[in-house]
Enzyme design. Structure first.
Site, mmCIF file in Angstrom:
data_model
loop_
_atom_site.group_PDB
_atom_site.id
_atom_site.type_symbol
_atom_site.label_atom_id
_atom_site.label_comp_id
_atom_site.label_asym_id
_atom_site.label_seq_id
_atom_site.Cartn_x
_atom_site.Cartn_y
_atom_site.Cartn_z
ATOM 1 N N CYS A 333 59.322 53.071 -0.686
ATOM 2 C CA CYS A 333 59.111 51.790 -1.361
ATOM 3 C C CYS A 333 57.661 51.335 -1.184
ATOM 4 O O CYS A 333 57.191 51.180 -0.044
ATOM 5 C CB CYS A 333 60.069 50.739 -0.801
ATOM 6 S SG CYS A 333 59.713 49.058 -1.391
ATOM 7 N N CYS A 336 57.334 48.220 1.033
ATOM 8 C CA CYS A 336 57.469 48.522 2.461
ATOM 9 C C CYS A 336 56.174 49.132 2.981
ATOM 10 O O CYS A 336 55.687 48.785 4.064
ATOM 11 C CB CYS A 336 58.635 49.476 2.689
ATOM 12 S SG CYS A 336 60.270 48.804 2.295
#
Length: 415
Positions: A333, A336
């Protein structure tokens, strides 16, 4: 009788504000003419920027008007840019002001335009978006499409293209950009530069010069100047508005919020998370496979404690001797990945304290993480109180160290 300000300006080579129109014309005719199309070759603007950087905004403004005369104009947005008009007025030189009327401004902004024109005895050169383009945008996508697919298209039609047309009539322009307005994107704001985006009247790269006289000023310094000089300001500033743009895209901010958080706030919120199924890659045969990351996050040497499934289960059951801040993440991600440095800095800050900063790779165990730790998107951050079951979800998309530290302190205290 001359005022102290007028004597100071004259001593510094700057004409007094009340200089006659004839004198102003003489100054204008005597101003050096710059072939803007060849500025990168004939003029070292980086060296000039370095020379002007320690100068006052008034001196920088005077340099701009002296150099370009009637071929330069102030971009006035109706907010703190009134400071630019005041500085231009103080030089005593002729100056031009233009503004973009997008058709979506606040009533208070239009009132400010009128007040500024009357205060300084000037006529603002208003620029408008193309009527056909605007009509097609609204008919096709509605009045508020920017809330759904971003502000770029609307800004391109209502702001960028009209601005481009206006700048194509000039050799230089003056903006109110400051270094402290958008940390990370405006920190490199020289007091003068070759405009890297727009072109001037002669066309081509290097054909437009951009002055930023307020570059080194803080918001507090600008506002002190405005108050001392007693100039008109936008009434919205008294209502909590700091950065003011179009009405649908501007809101008041709370104390200690950054001023740019009052603009396009919905994009800042929605652009910071991945859906739970964002990691699924569709193959040519129609099937899907899980996205793979090139590396894990917060790996060897990190202050962030890695939890395996057994440790996560104990944590969810309340079997822990410390308050635990836990990020449920997916290494593929991008959001993230984007918070990796801040979360690591937070873990280093809290190392040895009563709070454990931990991670759990939830993309490989999504259903359990949803049921037991409140996973909704990547990343999801939760606080699990010491020796208690249950969790409290971090409610914000702001993942900077300061915001996370404040929330940890609110949830877990300092000891």
């Amino acid at each position: 009788m001359q005022t102290q300000l007028q004597r100071s300006l004259r001593a510094g080579g700057v004409a007094a504000p009340h200089a006659s129109r004839l004198a102003a014309r003489r100054v204008l005719r005597a101003a050096p003419r710059v072939n803007a199309a060849a500025t990168e070759v004939r003029t070292d603007w980086a060296a000039i920027a370095q020379e002007l950087d320690p100068k006052s905004p008034l001196e920088i403004m005077d340099h701009a008007l002296k150099t370009f005369g009637s071929d330069i104009a102030i971009a006035f947005s109706g907010a703190e840019d009134v400071a630019l008009v005041e500085y231009a007025h103080l030089t005593g030189r002729p100056y031009r002001v233009f503004s973009l009327d997008t058709g979506r401004l606040n009533p208070e902004t239009y009132q400010l335009f009128d007040a500024v024109e009357k205060h300084y005895g000037i006529h603002i050169e208003y620029t408008f978006p193309d009527a056909q383009e605007t009509m097609e945008l609204v008919r096709t996508k509605g009045m508020f499409s920017f809330y759904e697919d971003g502000h770029q298209e609307c800004c391109r039609v209502r702001k960028v293209r009209p601005l481009r047309r206006q700048l194509k009539t000039l050799k230089a322009w003056i903006t109110g950009q400051r270094k402290d307005q958008s940390p990370g994107t405006r920190m490199a704001v020289p007091v003068v530069e070759v405009d890297p985006v727009f072109e001037g009247v002669e066309g081509g790269p290097g054909s437009l010069i951009k002055y930023n006289p307020l570059s080194n000023m803080s918001s507090a310094e600008v506002w002190n100047f405005l108050r001392v000089m007693g100039v008109p300001t936008n009434k919205l500033h008294a209502c909590g508005y700091i950065s003011i743009g179009c009405e649908p895209c501007t809101r008041a901010v709370l104390p200690n919020q950054h001023e740019r958080e009052g603009r396009w706030w919905w994009e800042d919120a929605t652009a910071k998370e991945c859906g739970l199924h964002s990691g699924n890659i569709r193959k040519e045969d129609g099937s899907t496979e899980e996205r793979k990351a090139e590396r894990d996050l917060w790996s060897d040497g990190s202050n962030v404690e890695a939890l395996d499934k057994a440790a996560a289960e104990r944590l969810a059951a309340g079997d822990q001797d410390k308050d635990t801040l836990l990020v449920l993440y997916a290494p593929w991600c991008p959001f993230c990945q984007g918070m990796e440095a801040n979360y690591e800095a937070l873990a280093e800050k809290l190392a040895g304290s009563h709070v454990c900063v931990a991670k759990y790779q939830a993309d490989v165990d999504k259903e359990w993480s949803k049921a037991n730790l409140g996973l909704t998107t990547f990343p999801t951050i939760v606080m699990l109180p010491k020796a208690k079951s249950g969790f409290v979800k971090y409610p914000s998309e702001r993942r900077d160290v300061e915001s996370l530290s404040m929330w940890v302190k609110t949830m877990a205290g300092t000891a």
